[in-house]
Every structure is written in C-alpha cells, then in structure tokens.
Design a protein around this motif. Structure first.
Motif, PDB file in Angstrom:
ATOM      1  N   GLY A  31       0.570  -1.056  -0.068  1.00 53.29           N
ATOM      2  CA  GLY A  31       0.054  -0.135   0.343  1.00 53.29           C
ATOM      3  C   GLY A  31       1.135   1.065   0.077  1.00 53.29           C
ATOM      4  O   GLY A  31       0.330   1.864  -0.118  1.00 53.29           O
ATOM      5  N   LEU A  32       2.283   1.513   0.575  1.00 54.75           N
ATOM      6  CA  LEU A  32       2.890   2.457  -0.006  1.00 54.75           C
ATOM      7  C   LEU A  32       3.034   2.955  -1.724  1.00 54.75           C
ATOM      8  O   LEU A  32       3.292   2.388  -2.829  1.00 54.75           O
ATOM      9  N   ASP A  33       2.936   3.741  -0.989  1.00 52.66           N
ATOM     10  CA  ASP A  33       2.761   4.679  -2.390  1.00 52.66           C
ATOM     11  C   ASP A  33       4.720   5.445  -2.574  1.00 52.66           C
ATOM     12  O   ASP A  33       4.830   7.013  -3.100  1.00 52.66           O
ATOM     13  N   LYS A  34       5.764   4.870  -2.513  1.00 55.21           N
ATOM     14  CA  LYS A  34       6.792   5.329  -3.168  1.00 55.21           C
ATOM     15  C   LYS A  34       7.657   5.028  -4.338  1.00 55.21           C
ATOM     16  O   LYS A  34       6.915   3.784  -4.412  1.00 55.21           O
ATOM     17  N   ASP A  35       9.188   5.452  -4.139  1.00 55.92           N
ATOM     18  CA  ASP A  35       9.976   4.383  -5.746  1.00 55.92           C
ATOM     19  C   ASP A  35      10.951   3.991  -5.156  1.00 55.92           C
ATOM     20  O   ASP A  35      11.384   4.498  -3.981  1.00 55.92           O
ATOM     21  N   GLY A  36      11.806   3.203  -5.759  1.00 57.11           N
ATOM     22  CA  GLY A  36      13.417   2.769  -5.641  1.00 57.11           C
ATOM     23  C   GLY A  36      13.785   2.552  -5.017  1.00 57.11           C
ATOM     24  O   GLY A  36      13.105   1.939  -3.253  1.00 57.11           O
ATOM     25  N   SER A  37      14.844   3.199  -3.996  1.00 56.60           N
ATOM     26  CA  SER A  37      15.298   2.870  -2.687  1.00 56.60           C
ATOM     27  C   SER A  37      14.597   2.841  -1.021  1.00 56.60           C
ATOM     28  O   SER A  37      14.577   2.103  -0.682  1.00 56.60           O
ATOM     29  N   GLU A  38      13.768   3.957  -1.935  1.00 53.45           N
ATOM     30  CA  GLU A  38      12.883   4.595  -0.395  1.00 53.45           C
ATOM     31  C   GLU A  38      11.608   3.261  -0.296  1.00 53.45           C
ATOM     32  O   GLU A  38      11.470   3.204   0.407  1.00 53.45           O
ATOM     33  N   LEU A  39      11.105   3.240  -1.359  1.00 57.17           N
ATOM     34  CA  LEU A  39      10.359   1.539  -1.510  1.00 57.17           C
ATOM     35  C   LEU A  39      11.026   0.145  -0.598  1.00 57.17           C
ATOM     36  O   LEU A  39      10.262   0.223   0.305  1.00 57.17           O
ATOM     37  N   VAL A  40      11.767  -0.091  -1.866  1.00 55.01           N
ATOM     38  CA  VAL A  40      12.971  -0.961  -0.827  1.00 55.01           C
ATOM     39  C   VAL A  40      13.064  -0.856   0.490  1.00 55.01           C
ATOM     40  O   VAL A  40      13.126  -1.974   1.670  1.00 55.01           O
ATOM     41  N   THR A  41      13.679   0.255   0.864  1.00 57.57           N
ATOM     42  CA  THR A  41      14.117   0.311   2.260  1.00 57.57           C
ATOM     43  C   THR A  41      13.023  -0.203   3.401  1.00 57.57           C
ATOM     44  O   THR A  41      12.876  -0.212   4.593  1.00 57.57           O
ATOM     45  N   GLU A  42      11.839   1.098   2.816  1.00 61.74           N
ATOM     46  CA  GLU A  42      10.744   0.475   4.250  1.00 61.74           C
ATOM     47  C   GLU A  42      10.570  -0.304   3.685  1.00 61.74           C
ATOM     48  O   GLU A  42      10.023  -0.982   5.298  1.00 61.74           O
ATOM     49  N   THR A  43      10.005  -1.107   2.400  1.00 62.47           N
ATOM     50  CA  THR A  43       9.125  -2.142   2.829  1.00 62.47           C
ATOM     51  C   THR A  43      10.339  -2.992   3.840  1.00 62.47           C
ATOM     52  O   THR A  43       9.326  -4.081   4.581  1.00 62.47           O
ATOM     53  N   PHE A  44      11.224  -3.664   3.536  1.00 58.69           N
ATOM     54  CA  PHE A  44      11.825  -4.072   4.051  1.00 58.69           C
ATOM     55  C   PHE A  44      13.095  -4.112   5.269  1.00 58.69           C
ATOM     56  O   PHE A  44      13.724  -5.277   5.431  1.00 58.69           O
ATOM     57  N   SER A  45      12.767  -3.580   5.710  1.00 60.08           N
ATOM     58  CA  SER A  45      13.614  -2.502   6.773  1.00 60.08           C
ATOM     59  C   SER A  45      13.500  -3.815   7.656  1.00 60.08           C
ATOM     60  O   SER A  45      12.899  -4.808   8.763  1.00 60.08           O
ATOM     61  N   LEU A  46      14.995  -3.322   8.641  1.00 62.71           N
ATOM     62  CA  LEU A  46      14.851  -4.800   9.779  1.00 62.71           C
ATOM     63  C   LEU A  46      14.300  -3.797  10.925  1.00 62.71           C
ATOM     64  O   LEU A  46      13.978  -5.030  12.254  1.00 62.71           O
ATOM     65  N   GLN A  47      14.286  -2.937  11.265  1.00 63.38           N
ATOM     66  CA  GLN A  47      13.484  -2.686  12.621  1.00 63.38           C
ATOM     67  C   GLN A  47      12.273  -2.135  11.953  1.00 63.38           C
ATOM     68  O   GLN A  47      11.582  -2.936  13.662  1.00 63.38           O
ATOM     69  N   GLU A  59      20.169 -14.277  13.494  1.00 63.40           N
ATOM     70  CA  GLU A  59      21.278 -13.665  12.580  1.00 63.40           C
ATOM     71  C   GLU A  59      20.862 -13.644  10.945  1.00 63.40           C
ATOM     72  O   GLU A  59      21.101 -13.166  10.290  1.00 63.40           O
ATOM     73  N   SER A  60      21.204 -15.199  10.645  1.00 63.60           N
ATOM     74  CA  SER A  60      21.129 -15.208   9.461  1.00 63.60           C
ATOM     75  C   SER A  60      20.216 -15.429   8.660  1.00 63.60           C
ATOM     76  O   SER A  60      20.273 -14.588   7.599  1.00 63.60           O
ATOM     77  N   GLY A  61      18.890 -14.903   9.041  1.00 63.32           N
ATOM     78  CA  GLY A  61      17.577 -14.808   8.846  1.00 63.32           C
ATOM     79  C   GLY A  61      18.307 -12.926   8.919  1.00 63.32           C
ATOM     80  O   GLY A  61      17.256 -12.530   7.499  1.00 63.32           O
ATOM     81  N   ARG A  62      18.307 -12.407   9.108  1.00 63.66           N
ATOM     82  CA  ARG A  62      18.571 -10.983   9.076  1.00 63.66           C
ATOM     83  C   ARG A  62      19.517 -10.612   8.738  1.00 63.66           C
ATOM     84  O   ARG A  62      19.230 -10.003   7.837  1.00 63.66           O
ATOM     85  N   ASN A  63      20.471 -11.636   8.410  1.00 70.74           N
ATOM     86  CA  ASN A  63      22.015 -10.978   7.593  1.00 70.74           C
ATOM     87  C   ASN A  63      20.684 -11.484   6.116  1.00 70.74           C
ATOM     88  O   ASN A  63      21.285 -10.535   5.063  1.00 70.74           O
ATOM     89  N   ASP A  64      19.610 -12.932   5.808  1.00 67.49           N
ATOM     90  CA  ASP A  64      18.703 -12.799   4.660  1.00 67.49           C
ATOM     91  C   ASP A  64      18.441 -11.432   4.085  1.00 67.49           C
ATOM     92  O   ASP A  64      18.625 -11.391   3.082  1.00 67.49           O
ATOM     93  N   GLN A  65      17.691 -10.745   5.329  1.00 64.91           N
ATOM     94  CA  GLN A  65      16.148  -9.679   4.830  1.00 64.91           C
ATOM     95  C   GLN A  65      18.065  -8.603   4.212  1.00 64.91           C
ATOM     96  O   GLN A  65      16.943  -7.441   3.137  1.00 64.91           O
ATOM     97  N   LYS A  66      18.927  -8.570   4.922  1.00 62.20           N
ATOM     98  CA  LYS A  66      19.465  -6.967   4.495  1.00 62.20           C
ATOM     99  C   LYS A  66      19.722  -7.517   3.124  1.00 62.20           C
ATOM    100  O   LYS A  66      19.981  -6.302   2.154  1.00 62.20           O
ATOM    101  N   GLY A  67      20.180  -8.868   2.539  1.00 57.16           N
ATOM    102  CA  GLY A  67      20.970  -9.363   1.709  1.00 57.16           C
ATOM    103  C   GLY A  67      20.006  -8.519   0.550  1.00 57.16           C
ATOM    104  O   GLY A  67      20.472  -8.698  -0.717  1.00 57.16           O
ATOM    105  N   PHE A  68      18.921  -9.232   0.629  1.00 62.36           N
ATOM    106  CA  PHE A  68      17.083  -8.741  -0.188  1.00 62.36           C
ATOM    107  C   PHE A  68      16.993  -7.888  -0.195  1.00 62.36           C
ATOM    108  O   PHE A  68      17.213  -6.638  -1.322  1.00 62.36           O
ATOM    109  N   ILE A  69      17.494  -7.010   0.733  1.00 60.84           N
ATOM    110  CA  ILE A  69      17.487  -5.676   0.410  1.00 60.84           C
ATOM    111  C   ILE A  69      18.376  -5.037  -0.648  1.00 60.84           C
ATOM    112  O   ILE A  69      18.117  -4.021  -1.561  1.00 60.84           O
ATOM    113  N   GLN A  70      19.578  -5.045  -0.184  1.00 60.63           N
ATOM    114  CA  GLN A  70      21.169  -4.488  -1.700  1.00 60.63           C
ATOM    115  C   GLN A  70      20.687  -5.611  -2.781  1.00 60.63           C
ATOM    116  O   GLN A  70      21.411  -5.064  -3.471  1.00 60.63           O
ATOM    117  N   MET A  71      20.309  -6.596  -2.774  1.00 61.41           N
ATOM    118  CA  MET A  71      19.860  -7.194  -3.990  1.00 61.41           C
ATOM    119  C   MET A  71      18.678  -6.318  -5.011  1.00 61.41           C
ATOM    120  O   MET A  71      19.396  -5.766  -6.260  1.00 61.41           O
TER     121      MET A  71
END
Length: 116
Positions: A31-47, A59-71
C-alpha cells in the motif's frame, strides 16, 4: 530489418519491463506509494518491516533480509536506473537472459514474502 534485430529489441524491451516489475508488486502488497530505494528500504526494513523474506529472529535471517534489500537496491541503482536514463541499453542475449533470471528470482521472493 534482420530477424536478429527484432529479437534483440524484443529482449531489450522485456528486460526493461521486468526490471521495473518488482516495484508495482511491492506497492500492491504494502500500500506504499513510494519508489526505488525509499520503497525497498521502508518495505524490508529490519527495524519495522512490512514484508519479510526470512525470519528476523536469527542473525542468519536478518542477513537474508539485509542481503535481499541490497540485491533489490543493486538491480535498481546498477541496472535499471542507468539503463532507463540512457539510450545505451544493448546487452547481449546472454547478459539479458542473466538479468531476466535474476530479476525473476527477485520477483518470486517479493511475491513469497510474508506481510506483517
């Protein structure tokens, strides 16, 4: 026009469209109306994630989430954005196929992610 040229343009168009596909899927799911990096970082934020691709309790799961954001950020910033803003998008068929496979993997992981 030679048939190879038509095939190359078709591949180029498909590649560009697929590289943009994750964003509408993410927007639809969140339901977010954002684009690019802002959309990705808010959607998959670790916090305060909206979508998770892995458990964040380990830690492994958090690394997976961080890696997915980076990809996702990498495909937007390193592939889609430069290609969208220049006329120099002429990958070989092998390179285009590799981008398509990678982008397809990202789309699948977005679709399979868990909505919190």
């Amino acid at each position: 026009m030679k048939p190879e040229c038509c095939a190359h343009k078709y591949t180029k168009k498909r590649l560009f469209l697929l590289l943009q596909f994750q964003q509408p899927v993410i927007r639809e799911r969140t339901g977010l109306d954002k684009d690019g990096s802002e959309l990705v970082t808010e959607t998959f934020s670790l916090q305060r994630p909206i979508l998770v691709v892995s458990t964040l309790d380990t830690e492994s799961g958090r690394n997976d989430q961080k890696g997915f954001i980076q990809m996702l950020l990498g495909i937007y910033q390193g592939v889609r954005n430069p290609k969208a803003h220049t006329l120099n998008m002429n990958p070989s068929q092998n390179v285009a196929a590799q981008y398509l496979v990678f982008s397809s993997l990202l789309c699948r992981r977005v679709e399979e992610s868990i909505l919190l």
